[in-house]
Design a protein around this motif. Structure first.
Motif, PDB file in Angstrom:
ATOM      1  N   ALA A  26       0.838  -1.202   0.000  1.00  0.00           N
ATOM      2  CA  ALA A  26       0.000   0.000   0.000  1.00  0.00           C
ATOM      3  C   ALA A  26       0.873   1.253   0.000  1.00  0.00           C
ATOM      4  O   ALA A  26       0.578   2.237  -0.697  1.00  0.00           O
ATOM      5  CB  ALA A  26      -0.923  -0.002   1.207  1.00  0.00           C
ATOM      6  N   ALA A  27       1.954   1.246   0.781  1.00  0.00           N
ATOM      7  CA  ALA A  27       2.853   2.398   0.831  1.00  0.00           C
ATOM      8  C   ALA A  27       3.535   2.616  -0.518  1.00  0.00           C
ATOM      9  O   ALA A  27       3.706   3.763  -0.963  1.00  0.00           O
ATOM     10  CB  ALA A  27       3.894   2.202   1.928  1.00  0.00           C
ATOM     11  N   VAL A  28       3.920   1.534  -1.180  1.00  0.00           N
ATOM     12  CA  VAL A  28       4.548   1.641  -2.504  1.00  0.00           C
ATOM     13  C   VAL A  28       3.559   2.221  -3.514  1.00  0.00           C
ATOM     14  O   VAL A  28       3.904   3.107  -4.302  1.00  0.00           O
ATOM     15  CB  VAL A  28       5.055   0.263  -2.983  1.00  0.00           C
ATOM     16  N   ALA A  29       2.324   1.708  -3.505  1.00  0.00           N
ATOM     17  CA  ALA A  29       1.321   2.185  -4.455  1.00  0.00           C
ATOM     18  C   ALA A  29       1.104   3.685  -4.308  1.00  0.00           C
ATOM     19  O   ALA A  29       1.048   4.425  -5.301  1.00  0.00           O
ATOM     20  CB  ALA A  29       0.006   1.431  -4.244  1.00  0.00           C
ATOM     21  N   LEU A  30       0.991   4.160  -3.076  1.00  0.00           N
ATOM     22  CA  LEU A  30       0.763   5.579  -2.839  1.00  0.00           C
ATOM     23  C   LEU A  30       1.983   6.407  -3.243  1.00  0.00           C
ATOM     24  O   LEU A  30       1.853   7.479  -3.855  1.00  0.00           O
ATOM     25  CB  LEU A  30       0.420   5.818  -1.373  1.00  0.00           C
ATOM     26  N   ARG A  31       3.164   5.910  -2.944  1.00  0.00           N
ATOM     27  CA  ARG A  31       4.386   6.653  -3.279  1.00  0.00           C
ATOM     28  C   ARG A  31       4.532   6.784  -4.802  1.00  0.00           C
ATOM     29  O   ARG A  31       4.919   7.847  -5.317  1.00  0.00           O
ATOM     30  CB  ARG A  31       5.593   5.950  -2.685  1.00  0.00           C
ATOM     31  N   LEU A  32       4.216   5.731  -5.535  1.00  0.00           N
ATOM     32  CA  LEU A  32       4.275   5.792  -6.996  1.00  0.00           C
ATOM     33  C   LEU A  32       3.245   6.784  -7.535  1.00  0.00           C
ATOM     34  O   LEU A  32       3.538   7.561  -8.452  1.00  0.00           O
ATOM     35  CB  LEU A  32       4.046   4.407  -7.599  1.00  0.00           C
ATOM     36  N   ALA A  33       2.041   6.760  -6.961  1.00  0.00           N
ATOM     37  CA  ALA A  33       1.006   7.697  -7.403  1.00  0.00           C
ATOM     38  C   ALA A  33       1.451   9.135  -7.167  1.00  0.00           C
ATOM     39  O   ALA A  33       1.236  10.022  -8.009  1.00  0.00           O
ATOM     40  CB  ALA A  33      -0.301   7.410  -6.676  1.00  0.00           C
ATOM     41  N   GLU A  34       2.086   9.383  -6.028  1.00  0.00           N
ATOM     42  CA  GLU A  34       2.581  10.725  -5.723  1.00  0.00           C
ATOM     43  C   GLU A  34       3.652  11.165  -6.717  1.00  0.00           C
ATOM     44  O   GLU A  34       3.868  12.365  -6.921  1.00  0.00           O
ATOM     45  CB  GLU A  34       3.129  10.766  -4.303  1.00  0.00           C
ATOM     46  N   ALA A  35       4.312  10.184  -7.344  1.00  0.00           N
ATOM     47  CA  ALA A  35       5.328  10.485  -8.352  1.00  0.00           C
ATOM     48  C   ALA A  35       4.723  10.612  -9.742  1.00  0.00           C
ATOM     49  O   ALA A  35       5.459  10.730 -10.736  1.00  0.00           O
ATOM     50  CB  ALA A  35       6.403   9.402  -8.342  1.00  0.00           C
ATOM     51  N   GLY A  36       3.394  10.557  -9.844  1.00  0.00           N
ATOM     52  CA  GLY A  36       2.713  10.760 -11.118  1.00  0.00           C
ATOM     53  C   GLY A  36       2.400   9.503 -11.895  1.00  0.00           C
ATOM     54  O   GLY A  36       2.158   9.566 -13.110  1.00  0.00           O
ATOM     55  N   VAL A  37       2.373   8.351 -11.229  1.00  0.00           N
ATOM     56  CA  VAL A  37       2.143   7.065 -11.883  1.00  0.00           C
ATOM     57  C   VAL A  37       0.715   6.586 -11.619  1.00  0.00           C
ATOM     58  O   VAL A  37       0.239   6.660 -10.482  1.00  0.00           O
ATOM     59  CB  VAL A  37       3.150   6.009 -11.362  1.00  0.00           C
ATOM     60  N   ASP A  38       0.022   6.113 -12.661  1.00  0.00           N
ATOM     61  CA  ASP A  38      -1.249   5.423 -12.463  1.00  0.00           C
ATOM     62  C   ASP A  38      -0.937   4.043 -11.891  1.00  0.00           C
ATOM     63  O   ASP A  38       0.015   3.387 -12.339  1.00  0.00           O
ATOM     64  CB  ASP A  38      -2.007   5.266 -13.787  1.00  0.00           C
ATOM     65  N   VAL A  39      -1.738   3.582 -10.926  1.00  0.00           N
ATOM     66  CA  VAL A  39      -1.370   2.369 -10.194  1.00  0.00           C
ATOM     67  C   VAL A  39      -2.538   1.391 -10.076  1.00  0.00           C
ATOM     68  O   VAL A  39      -3.641   1.767  -9.648  1.00  0.00           O
ATOM     69  CB  VAL A  39      -0.870   2.699  -8.773  1.00  0.00           C
ATOM     70  N   ALA A  40      -2.279   0.148 -10.450  1.00  0.00           N
ATOM     71  CA  ALA A  40      -3.192  -0.953 -10.166  1.00  0.00           C
ATOM     72  C   ALA A  40      -2.598  -1.766  -9.029  1.00  0.00           C
ATOM     73  O   ALA A  40      -1.379  -1.975  -8.980  1.00  0.00           O
ATOM     74  CB  ALA A  40      -3.386  -1.838 -11.399  1.00  0.00           C
ATOM     75  N   ILE A  41      -3.440  -2.208  -8.112  1.00  0.00           N
ATOM     76  CA  ILE A  41      -2.993  -3.066  -7.024  1.00  0.00           C
ATOM     77  C   ILE A  41      -3.770  -4.368  -7.067  1.00  0.00           C
ATOM     78  O   ILE A  41      -4.874  -4.422  -7.606  1.00  0.00           O
ATOM     79  CB  ILE A  41      -3.176  -2.400  -5.640  1.00  0.00           C
ATOM     80  N   THR A  42      -3.183  -5.420  -6.508  1.00  0.00           N
ATOM     81  CA  THR A  42      -3.928  -6.665  -6.330  1.00  0.00           C
ATOM     82  C   THR A  42      -4.183  -6.884  -4.844  1.00  0.00           C
ATOM     83  O   THR A  42      -3.441  -6.404  -3.995  1.00  0.00           O
ATOM     84  CB  THR A  42      -3.178  -7.881  -6.904  1.00  0.00           C
ATOM     85  N   TYR A  43      -5.263  -7.610  -4.582  1.00  0.00           N
ATOM     86  CA  TYR A  43      -5.599  -7.985  -3.211  1.00  0.00           C
ATOM     87  C   TYR A  43      -6.283  -9.349  -3.273  1.00  0.00           C
ATOM     88  O   TYR A  43      -6.714  -9.791  -4.343  1.00  0.00           O
ATOM     89  CB  TYR A  43      -6.522  -6.940  -2.564  1.00  0.00           C
ATOM     90  N   VAL A  44      -6.386 -10.002  -2.120  1.00  0.00           N
ATOM     91  CA  VAL A  44      -7.013 -11.329  -2.083  1.00  0.00           C
ATOM     92  C   VAL A  44      -8.392 -11.270  -1.432  1.00  0.00           C
ATOM     93  O   VAL A  44      -9.388 -11.656  -2.043  1.00  0.00           O
ATOM     94  CB  VAL A  44      -6.124 -12.347  -1.339  1.00  0.00           C
ATOM     95  N   ARG A  45      -8.446 -10.771  -0.186  1.00  0.00           N
ATOM     96  CA  ARG A  45      -9.708 -10.835   0.549  1.00  0.00           C
ATOM     97  C   ARG A  45     -10.251  -9.480   0.995  1.00  0.00           C
ATOM     98  O   ARG A  45     -11.453  -9.257   0.940  1.00  0.00           O
ATOM     99  CB  ARG A  45      -9.537 -11.723   1.801  1.00  0.00           C
TER     100      ARG A  45
END
Length: 252
Positions: A26-45
């Motif tokens: 989650a921290a990586v996804a947010l940090r990438l978004a803050e750098a201007g990147v569109d982000v897809a994440i995966t989750y299980v439950r």
């Protein structure tokens, strides 16, 4: 006579972060978004947690997508890469973060647990990388999240987990050679004790881990995320095929 010059802005970079609904992911996804990147994440439950991360991504002005994926499913890992690339329109960064840890004496490990750990921590990463080799743009980035346990002797009961994370070293180095001609970098981040739901700084196993670090503390998910984001950036274009430890001096 005047003329108008039309300049089309380049499409934003796009990333997939596996296991991105909590902790380091989650921290990586947010940090990438803050750098201007569109982000897809995966989750299980935990769909609620995944939606919360997507909301934070979108709060930065970037696009966020949550994909329900069980990395233990051999067909799902590669499919998630293709789905992320299709939904976001491109793929520039793959962060292999999803992982599970099962501790216990090797003689007592159930077959089902062995299978699941190896499926998630090893097979899914390989299959995601295979799909990414097809979908990543030239100059793309692959960053995997391992464990500093693969660099020093872990405690009793960590054999299965340590072995599964050690496999990522053998994946990273030759893959960097294979994808290097396309400008794609492949690197491995090796975190030490990090305060997450899976390994809380206030948990029963925390004190020994804390005492073993040079800094005398757990790391934060954000500190690991900053390193991953750097490796995913243009500035890190000459770093590939390597392991970078972020462990507070645990292995010093």
């Amino acid at each position: 006579m005047s003329s108008t010059i039309s300049i089309t802005a380049p499409a934003p970079r796009a990333a997939l972060v596996t296991g991105g609904s909590r902790g380091i992911g989650a921290a990586v996804a947010l940090r990438l978004a803050e750098a201007g990147v569109d982000v897809a994440i995966t989750y299980v439950r935990d769909e609620e947690a995944a939606r919360a991360v997507v909301a934070k991504i979108e709060g930065t002005g970037r696009r966020g997508v949550a994909l329900r994926v069980d990395a233990a499913d051999a067909r799902a890992a590669g499919r998630a890469v293709h789905e992320a690339a299709d939904v976001l329109g491109r793929l520039d960064v793959l962060v292999n973060n999803a992982g599970i840890g099962v501790l216990g004496p090797i003689a007592e490990l159930p077959d089902a647990e062995v299978e699941r750990v190896l499926s998630v921590n090893v097979r899914a990463v390989l299959l995601a990388c295979r799909a990414a080799a097809d979908r990543l743009a030239d100059g793309g980035r692959i960053v995997s999240v391992g464990s500093a346990l693969s660099r020093y002797v872990g405690g009793p009961g960590s054999t299965l987990y340590g072995m599964s994370k050690s496999a990522l070293v053998g994946l990273t180095k030759p893959l960097a050679r294979e994808l290097g001609p396309r400008g794609i970098t492949v690197n491995l981040v090796q975190p030490g004790p990090v305060d997450t739901d899976l390994n809380p700084a206030g948990g029963p196993l925390a004190e020994g881990q804390r005492a073993a670090t040079a800094l005398g503390r757990f790391g934060t998910a954000e500190e690991v995320a900053s390193l991953v984001a750097y490796l995913a950036s243009a500035e890190a274009g000459f770093i590939t095929g390597t392991e970078i430890v972020v462990d507070g001096g645990h292995a010093a």
